[in-house]
Design a protein around this motif. Structure first.
Motif, short mmCIF file in Angstrom:
data_model
loop_
_atom_site.label_atom_id
_atom_site.label_comp_id
_atom_site.label_asym_id
_atom_site.label_seq_id
_atom_site.Cartn_x
_atom_site.Cartn_y
_atom_site.Cartn_z
N TYR A 62 35.09 39.06 -22.56
CA TYR A 62 35.69 39.50 -21.29
C TYR A 62 35.37 38.49 -20.20
CZ TYR A 62 36.73 42.47 -17.24
OH TYR A 62 37.23 42.98 -16.08
N TYR A 64 35.63 37.68 -16.23
CA TYR A 64 35.87 38.44 -15.00
C TYR A 64 35.48 37.63 -13.78
CZ TYR A 64 30.87 39.31 -14.69
OH TYR A 64 29.52 39.17 -14.58
N LYS A 71 40.67 32.53 -12.35
CA LYS A 71 40.58 32.96 -13.74
C LYS A 71 41.84 32.59 -14.52
CE LYS A 71 40.20 37.29 -12.52
NZ LYS A 71 40.27 37.06 -11.07
N ARG A 195 39.51 41.62 -13.14
CA ARG A 195 38.69 41.54 -11.93
C ARG A 195 37.48 42.46 -11.97
NH1 ARG A 195 43.52 41.83 -7.44
NH2 ARG A 195 44.62 40.00 -8.21
N ASN A 196 37.58 43.50 -12.79
CA ASN A 196 36.51 44.50 -12.77
C ASN A 196 35.21 43.96 -13.34
OD1 ASN A 196 39.16 45.61 -12.80
ND2 ASN A 196 38.24 47.62 -12.97
N THR A 210 30.46 38.12 -22.15
CA THR A 210 31.18 38.24 -20.88
C THR A 210 30.96 36.94 -20.12
OG1 THR A 210 29.28 39.22 -19.79
CG2 THR A 210 30.90 40.73 -20.71
N ARG A 212 31.55 35.05 -16.45
CA ARG A 212 31.82 35.34 -15.05
C ARG A 212 32.37 34.09 -14.35
NH1 ARG A 212 28.10 38.35 -10.73
NH2 ARG A 212 28.96 37.37 -8.86
#
Length: 391
Positions: A62, A64, A71, A195-196, A210, A212
């Motif tokens: 993911y 984000y 992104k 975005r979450n 994940t 960022r």
DNA sequence: GATCCACGGGAATACACGGATG
DNA sequence: CATCCGTGTATTCCCGTGGATC
């Protein structure tokens, strides 16, 4: 695209001075193939994707970061490169019937803004994986899924799918997305982009990584703006100081920064100038609603909804006193062949998704529920220009 | 003949208000 | 006084139909 744009700029050189050399490079919704100064994020994505270079699939992940942090720019650029690379190694699947023997995975980029149903999602995946054209009618969702299963099943290396703008679609949420993937062979790895924050997102129960993406620093954003200006505008059209002003205002949001540059350019063009001034930039800022939605979202709406919006932005304020009045004004235009009911429903639906906003009018006339009017949640000049360019 | 999806249209529901009711 | 009810709008929801395509 960068090089193409630079070449095009030279080709289009004319005697007459003009401000805009290439609208496509300037458009806030288009991504360049080499986003500025995003090296660290690229490295982290490549770390994650590393198994690919040994012919293995990476785990799910993911990505984000906040609105406008780049992104989509990063992921589209990276996947385009990877896809080209794997195609050159003739390692992708070529037709639905005859799969070659892939040694490294294929890469696909899907944008949930544009794929509004399960059917469309399968279609998008199939399209990325197969050379044949994919039907968008006349064949069942089930059938499409079967085809996809066959193709993926016959592929040894599988596919890595980037799914952009998760949690922005009303039609396809996390549950639907997981359902779709669950129904497909396991040689598919996905990279969701949204975005979450990861801890508030159900998808991360299925991810190993994940990643960022931080919002842009001001200096970087200035570079982004100067690069865009050098691609899309005539020489010296944007001076450094103005770029700085825009970057300050945009507060790390590259979408807003580029959209503001785009609007300011439109003002300068209409005023027949060949460089941007303070006032162009200032009035561009003013055109932004308090919280603006991405132009990418607006331009991904179905054609007729965009058409209604295109009419809407040209209405006078007094024609927009209520949804009913707005509907009436839009429908009165002879070029609109949608029924009133449909126009009105569109307005309500777009208010629901946030492209426009319903605000209750304070004038309580007594009888009945008070009407509300719709306000734009995007800079209209930018949409007008982009919309008209595409017709 | 089958399929998806955009449209159209109408039913159901929400909301605001004033007046009636308990 | 608090609540309910009726009326008039606004808003949401839903489903049938038909065009375009395979």
């Amino acid at each position: 695209m960068d090089i193409d744009a630079r070449i095009k700029r030279r080709q289009h050189r004319t005697d007459e001075p003009r401000l805009v050399e290439d609208y496509e490079s300037l458009a806030p919704v288009s991504h360049v193939s080499e986003p500025s100064d995003r090296g660290p994020v690229f490295e982290r994505l490549l770390d994650h994707l590393d198994p690919v270079f040994d012919g293995q699939l990476p785990p799910n992940a993911y990505v984000y970061g906040p609105f406008g942090s780049g992104k989509s720019a990063i992921v589209t650029a990276l996947f385009a490169h990877l896809d080209r690379l794997s195609t050159e190694n003739s390692s992708v699947i070529h037709t639905s019937t005859r799969a070659s023997t892939p040694v490294s995975p294929a890469f696909a980029y899907l944008d949930l803004r544009e794929l509004a149903s399960e059917f469309a999602l399968y279609g998008g995946l199939l399209d990325a994986v197969v050379d044949d054209s994919v039907p968008d009618h006349g064949v069942s969702t089930e059938e499409l899924r079967e085809r996809l299963r066959d193709v993926l099943g016959g592929s040894r290396a599988g596919i890595v799918v980037a799914v952009d703008h998760v949690y922005e679609s009303d039609d396809i949420g996390a549950a639907e997305l997981l359902d779709v993937f669950a129904g497909l062979p396991s040689n598919l790895s996905w990279l969701a982009v949204g975005r979450n924050r990861p801890e508030e997102v159900a998808l991360t129960e299925h991810t190993a990584n994940t990643i960022r993406v931080e919002r842009y620093r001001r200096e970087t954003l200035v570079d982004v703006l100067m690069t865009r200006a050098s691609l899309g505008l005539t020489q010296q059209a944007l001076d450094h100081e103005l770029a700085r002003r825009i970057a300050d205002w945009a507060d790390g949001n590259a979408h807003h920064a580029l959209a503001a540059l785009f609007v300011a350019t439109d003002r300068a063009t209409t005023a027949n100038r060949t460089h941007l001034t303070e006032s162009d930039v200032a009035s561009a800022f003013e055109e932004f609603p308090g919280s603006s939605v991405s132009l990418g979202r607006v331009l991904a709406l179905p054609a007729n909804k965009q058409f209604v919006l295109r009419k809407l932005i040209d209405l006078d304020a007094d024609e927009c006193a209520s949804v009913a009045a707005t509907t009436e004004a839009i429908s009165a235009d002879p070029s609109v062949d949608l029924s009133r009911g449909t126009v009105k429903r569109y307005l309500y639906e777009m208010a629901e998704t946030g492209v426009v906003e319903r605000v209750e009018s304070e004038s309580a006339t007594g009888k009945g529920r008070p009407p509300s009017r719709v306000e734009l949640r995007f800079p209209p000049t930018a949409f007008r220009r982009l919309y008209d360019l595409n017709r």
